[in-house]
Design a protein around this motif. Structure first.
Motif, short mmCIF file in Angstrom:
data_model
loop_
_atom_site.label_atom_id
_atom_site.label_comp_id
_atom_site.label_asym_id
_atom_site.label_seq_id
_atom_site.Cartn_x
_atom_site.Cartn_y
_atom_site.Cartn_z
N ASP A 17 1.87 10.13 -3.63
CA ASP A 17 2.91 11.02 -4.14
C ASP A 17 4.30 10.43 -3.96
OD1 ASP A 17 3.88 13.27 -5.42
OD2 ASP A 17 4.07 14.41 -3.56
N VAL A 18 4.45 9.19 -4.42
CA VAL A 18 5.75 8.50 -4.39
C VAL A 18 5.98 7.86 -5.76
CG1 VAL A 18 5.72 8.01 -1.91
CG2 VAL A 18 4.79 6.33 -3.50
N PRO A 19 7.23 7.54 -6.09
CA PRO A 19 7.49 6.81 -7.33
C PRO A 19 6.82 5.43 -7.30
CG PRO A 19 9.51 7.77 -6.49
CD PRO A 19 8.47 7.93 -5.42
N GLU A 20 6.35 4.98 -8.45
CA GLU A 20 5.64 3.70 -8.53
C GLU A 20 6.47 2.53 -8.00
OE1 GLU A 20 3.45 0.76 -11.75
OE2 GLU A 20 3.92 2.82 -12.33
N ASN A 21 7.76 2.54 -8.28
CA ASN A 21 8.59 1.41 -7.82
C ASN A 21 8.69 1.34 -6.30
OD1 ASN A 21 9.10 0.09 -10.22
ND2 ASN A 21 10.79 1.44 -10.72
N ARG A 22 8.51 2.45 -5.63
CA ARG A 22 8.50 2.41 -4.16
C ARG A 22 7.30 1.61 -3.66
NH1 ARG A 22 8.85 7.60 -0.26
NH2 ARG A 22 8.91 6.47 1.69
N VAL A 23 6.16 1.81 -4.30
CA VAL A 23 4.96 1.03 -3.95
C VAL A 23 5.18 -0.43 -4.35
CG1 VAL A 23 2.51 0.66 -4.51
CG2 VAL A 23 3.39 2.98 -4.13
N ARG A 24 5.73 -0.66 -5.52
CA ARG A 24 5.95 -2.04 -5.99
C ARG A 24 6.90 -2.81 -5.07
NH1 ARG A 24 4.82 -3.82 -11.02
NH2 ARG A 24 3.40 -2.53 -12.19
N ASP A 54 6.68 -2.79 4.54
CA ASP A 54 5.55 -3.40 3.84
C ASP A 54 4.61 -2.30 3.37
OD1 ASP A 54 4.36 -2.62 6.20
OD2 ASP A 54 3.83 -4.63 6.84
N LEU A 55 3.63 -2.69 2.63
CA LEU A 55 2.71 -1.74 2.03
C LEU A 55 1.90 -0.96 3.06
CD1 LEU A 55 1.81 -0.63 -0.67
CD2 LEU A 55 0.13 -2.46 -0.79
N PRO A 56 1.31 -1.59 4.08
CA PRO A 56 0.55 -0.80 5.06
C PRO A 56 1.41 0.27 5.74
CG PRO A 56 0.00 -3.10 5.29
CD PRO A 56 1.16 -3.02 4.34
N ASP A 57 2.66 -0.06 6.02
CA ASP A 57 3.57 0.91 6.64
C ASP A 57 3.77 2.11 5.71
OD1 ASP A 57 5.52 1.88 8.54
OD2 ASP A 57 7.06 1.19 7.14
N LEU A 58 3.97 1.85 4.44
CA LEU A 58 4.15 2.92 3.47
C LEU A 58 2.90 3.80 3.40
CD1 LEU A 58 5.73 4.35 1.19
CD2 LEU A 58 4.76 2.66 -0.38
N VAL A 59 1.73 3.19 3.32
CA VAL A 59 0.48 3.94 3.22
C VAL A 59 0.29 4.81 4.47
CG1 VAL A 59 -2.04 3.77 3.07
CG2 VAL A 59 -0.60 2.28 1.67
N ARG A 60 0.43 4.22 5.64
CA ARG A 60 0.26 4.99 6.89
C ARG A 60 1.25 6.15 6.96
NH1 ARG A 60 -0.46 -0.11 9.09
NH2 ARG A 60 1.76 -0.30 9.55
N ILE A 109 -1.67 -6.00 -3.32
CA ILE A 109 -2.38 -5.25 -4.34
C ILE A 109 -1.97 -5.81 -5.69
CG2 ILE A 109 -2.59 -3.11 -3.00
CD1 ILE A 109 -0.25 -2.02 -4.77
N SER A 110 -2.75 -5.51 -6.69
CA SER A 110 -2.41 -5.96 -8.04
C SER A 110 -1.38 -5.02 -8.64
CB SER A 110 -3.66 -5.98 -8.92
OG SER A 110 -4.09 -4.65 -9.17
N ALA A 111 -0.69 -5.49 -9.65
CA ALA A 111 0.30 -4.66 -10.34
C ALA A 111 -0.38 -3.45 -10.99
CB ALA A 111 1.03 -5.50 -11.39
N ARG A 112 -1.61 -3.63 -11.44
CA ARG A 112 -2.35 -2.52 -12.06
C ARG A 112 -2.62 -1.39 -11.08
NH1 ARG A 112 -7.77 -4.30 -14.44
NH2 ARG A 112 -8.32 -2.42 -13.37
N PRO A 159 -11.58 5.41 -1.10
CA PRO A 159 -11.08 5.72 0.24
C PRO A 159 -11.13 4.51 1.17
CG PRO A 159 -12.66 7.39 -0.48
CD PRO A 159 -12.65 6.30 -1.51
N GLU A 160 -12.10 3.64 0.98
CA GLU A 160 -12.22 2.44 1.83
C GLU A 160 -11.03 1.50 1.63
OE1 GLU A 160 -16.02 4.37 1.10
OE2 GLU A 160 -14.64 3.46 -0.34
N VAL A 161 -10.54 1.42 0.40
CA VAL A 161 -9.37 0.57 0.12
C VAL A 161 -8.14 1.15 0.81
CG1 VAL A 161 -7.84 -0.28 -1.71
CG2 VAL A 161 -10.33 -0.30 -2.05
N LEU A 162 -7.96 2.46 0.70
CA LEU A 162 -6.83 3.11 1.36
C LEU A 162 -6.92 2.95 2.88
CD1 LEU A 162 -6.71 6.32 -0.84
CD2 LEU A 162 -4.92 4.59 -0.67
N GLU A 163 -8.11 3.09 3.41
CA GLU A 163 -8.32 2.91 4.86
C GLU A 163 -7.95 1.50 5.28
OE1 GLU A 163 -9.21 3.99 8.67
OE2 GLU A 163 -9.50 5.35 6.97
N ARG A 164 -8.39 0.51 4.51
CA ARG A 164 -8.09 -0.89 4.82
C ARG A 164 -6.58 -1.15 4.75
NH1 ARG A 164 -11.09 -3.60 0.98
NH2 ARG A 164 -12.86 -2.49 1.82
N LEU A 165 -5.93 -0.59 3.73
CA LEU A 165 -4.48 -0.75 3.61
C LEU A 165 -3.76 -0.11 4.80
CD1 LEU A 165 -3.85 -0.03 -0.18
CD2 LEU A 165 -3.36 -2.16 1.02
#
Length: 107
Positions: free
Chosen positions: A63-70, A6-12, A50-53, A35-41
């Motif tokens: 520093d990852v490809p966009e599709n990895r986040v998507r 999931d996204l939080p795992d990727l961010v951490r 998150i939004s597609a934008r 930074p607060e958004v990144l911290e929350r994630l």
């Protein structure tokens, strides 16, 4: 590398792999993600949305490809020229070097 559950795992994981603070990641995204958004994630234990934008900016910050986040955010994938770029951890080698006073005494 297996995709993030999931996204939080990727961010951490990416913040840890890069040895980066949320402030540094925000600067890498040129301030488009606070930074607060990144911290929350990163602190979220469930699913995060998150939004597609925002996906492209978050990819730049981590520093990852966009599709990895998507994929981690359950968003539709887009054509991404960076999708084949490896994003393994940036490891730093630490060598045991004698202290300057020890090296001088041995000479």
């Amino acid at each position: 590398m297996p995709p993030a559950k999931d996204l939080p795992d990727l961010v951490r994981r990416r913040l840890w792999e890069l040895g980066m603070t949320v402030q540094e990641a925000s600067r890498r995204a040129r301030g488009t993600i606070a930074p607060e958004v990144l911290e929350r994630l990163a602190r979220s234990r469930g699913r995060a949305f998150i939004s597609a934008r925002l996906a492209g900016h978050l990819a730049r910050a981590l520093d990852v490809p966009e599709n990895r986040v998507r994929r981690a955010a359950d968003l539709p994938e887009v054509p991404d020229p960076r999708e084949d770029v490896p994003t393994g951890p940036h490891l730093r080698l630490v060598h045991n070097q004698p202290a300057p006073e020890q090296a001088a005494g041995e000479a």
